[in-house]
Design an enzyme around this catalytic site. Structure first.
Site, PDB file in Angstrom:
ATOM      1  N   SER A  58       1.232   9.362  -7.095  1.00 23.04           N
ATOM      2  CA  SER A  58       0.752   8.022  -6.758  1.00 23.04           C
ATOM      3  C   SER A  58       1.625   6.900  -7.299  1.00 23.04           C
ATOM      4  O   SER A  58       1.399   5.729  -6.946  1.00 23.04           O
ATOM      5  CB  SER A  58      -0.691   7.832  -7.233  1.00 23.04           C
ATOM      6  OG  SER A  58      -1.583   8.455  -6.326  1.00 23.04           O
ATOM      7  N   LYS A  61       3.099   4.583  -4.753  1.00 18.34           N
ATOM      8  CA  LYS A  61       2.398   3.406  -4.238  1.00 18.34           C
ATOM      9  C   LYS A  61       3.079   2.083  -4.600  1.00 18.34           C
ATOM     10  O   LYS A  61       3.252   1.216  -3.732  1.00 18.34           O
ATOM     11  CB  LYS A  61       0.948   3.419  -4.705  1.00 18.34           C
ATOM     12  CG  LYS A  61       0.086   4.508  -4.055  1.00 18.34           C
ATOM     13  CD  LYS A  61      -1.337   4.471  -4.590  1.00 18.34           C
ATOM     14  CE  LYS A  61      -2.267   5.409  -3.820  1.00 18.34           C
ATOM     15  NZ  LYS A  61      -1.932   6.832  -4.008  1.00 18.34           N
ATOM     16  N   TYR A 169     -10.333   3.884  -4.107  1.00 11.36           N
ATOM     17  CA  TYR A 169      -8.983   4.468  -4.083  1.00 11.36           C
ATOM     18  C   TYR A 169      -8.846   5.351  -2.847  1.00 11.36           C
ATOM     19  O   TYR A 169      -9.701   6.211  -2.603  1.00 11.36           O
ATOM     20  CB  TYR A 169      -8.807   5.298  -5.344  1.00 11.36           C
ATOM     21  CG  TYR A 169      -7.387   5.653  -5.708  1.00 11.36           C
ATOM     22  CD1 TYR A 169      -6.407   4.680  -5.817  1.00 11.36           C
ATOM     23  CD2 TYR A 169      -7.052   6.980  -5.984  1.00 11.36           C
ATOM     24  CE1 TYR A 169      -5.112   5.013  -6.193  1.00 11.36           C
ATOM     25  CE2 TYR A 169      -5.752   7.323  -6.362  1.00 11.36           C
ATOM     26  CZ  TYR A 169      -4.800   6.337  -6.458  1.00 11.36           C
ATOM     27  OH  TYR A 169      -3.511   6.664  -6.822  1.00 11.36           O
TER      28      TYR A 169
END
Length: 253
Positions: A58, A61, A169
């Site tokens: 992640s 991101k 999320y």
């Protein structure tokens, strides 16, 4: 620094508190310090080096968010305008409101339009299949692949709430990657390489794994029920249909 930091990492790896560790400190002109401790897999494998490749997961991101904002600066996309003109499939999103007595999903049209701001801030209504029981159930009813599969069909998830009304999320930044592709006319991997990683000298960071980087990859670790570190069976797709804006980057320091 090396006299204090490297022994600390060696103690943490040796005690099983963390898996292999690679650390690097640099300024705008040079690498000031680097070290690598442990083996590529808990309990065995070759030693890690500063050239070992890790899944950024992640931490992809913020990189893809920077790429999206790069296009905002150029005036090619807007943070607040509806995305229907850029990605027509986002024009009429559906909100999942549960399931009926036969097990069929109950869907309704979303109130309000999706924007890039929603996608980047996890307020779009999109969730993650692995983090929401209703989405997992929806995937089964529609026979969809999981998000980690790299398949475009995995994006066929409904919203969990109306855009801008809550936070969850989810795959918003994966969708932002598709927005980047539509606005730039380039595949996400190519746009990020040209505009983010290459200008920063991050030549070992990119989407997916070629054979050379795959050979240097450190597997993902987790803890078993006893708290011991072990390798998890998380493998990147060989030839993904979509570059995953939420989790697809691999790289070395």
């Amino acid at each position: 620094m090396e006299r204090s930091f490297t022994p600390l990492l060696e103690e943490m790896v040796g005690s099983g508190r963390i898996p292999p560790a690679v650390a690097l400190i640099a300024d705008e002109t040079d690498i000031l310090f680097e070290t690598a401790v442990g083996t590529s897999a808990a309990g065995g494998g070759g030693g890690v080096t500063p050239e070992s490749v890790f899944w950024l997961a992640s931490m992809t991101k913020p990189v893809v968010t920077a790429a999206a904002l790069h296009l905002v600066e150029q005036g090619k996309i807007s943070l607040t305008a509806p995305l229907a003109d850029v990605r027509p499939e986002l024009a009429r999103p559906q909100v999942l409101e549960g399931f009926d007595e036969t097990g069929e999903p109950r869907l309704r049209p979303a109130r309000g339009s999706l924007t890039l701001h929603h996608l980047l801030t996890h307020t779009s209504g999109f969730g993650y299949d692995f983090g929401n029981a209703d989405l997992l159930r929806f995937i089964k009813t529609r026979n969809l692949p999981p998000v980690a599969s790299g398949k475009r069909a995995a994006f066929g998830l409904p919203l969990l709430f109306d855009p801008g009304t809550r936070w969850e999320y989810g795959i918003g930044i994966d969708w932002a990657g598709l927005v980047i592709e539509a606005a730039s006319g380039m595949r996400l991997a190519d746009y990020v390489r040209k505009n983010i990683t290459e200008p920063l000298g991050m030549r070992q960071t990119g989407f997916g794994l070629d054979p050379a980087r795959r050979a240097r990859r450190v597997p993902v670790h987790g803890r078993d029920e006893g708290g011991r570190l072990s390798v998890l069976g998380l493998e990147p797709p060989e030839a993904p249909e979509v570059d995953a804006g939420g989790h697809g980057l691999y790289g070395s320091p």
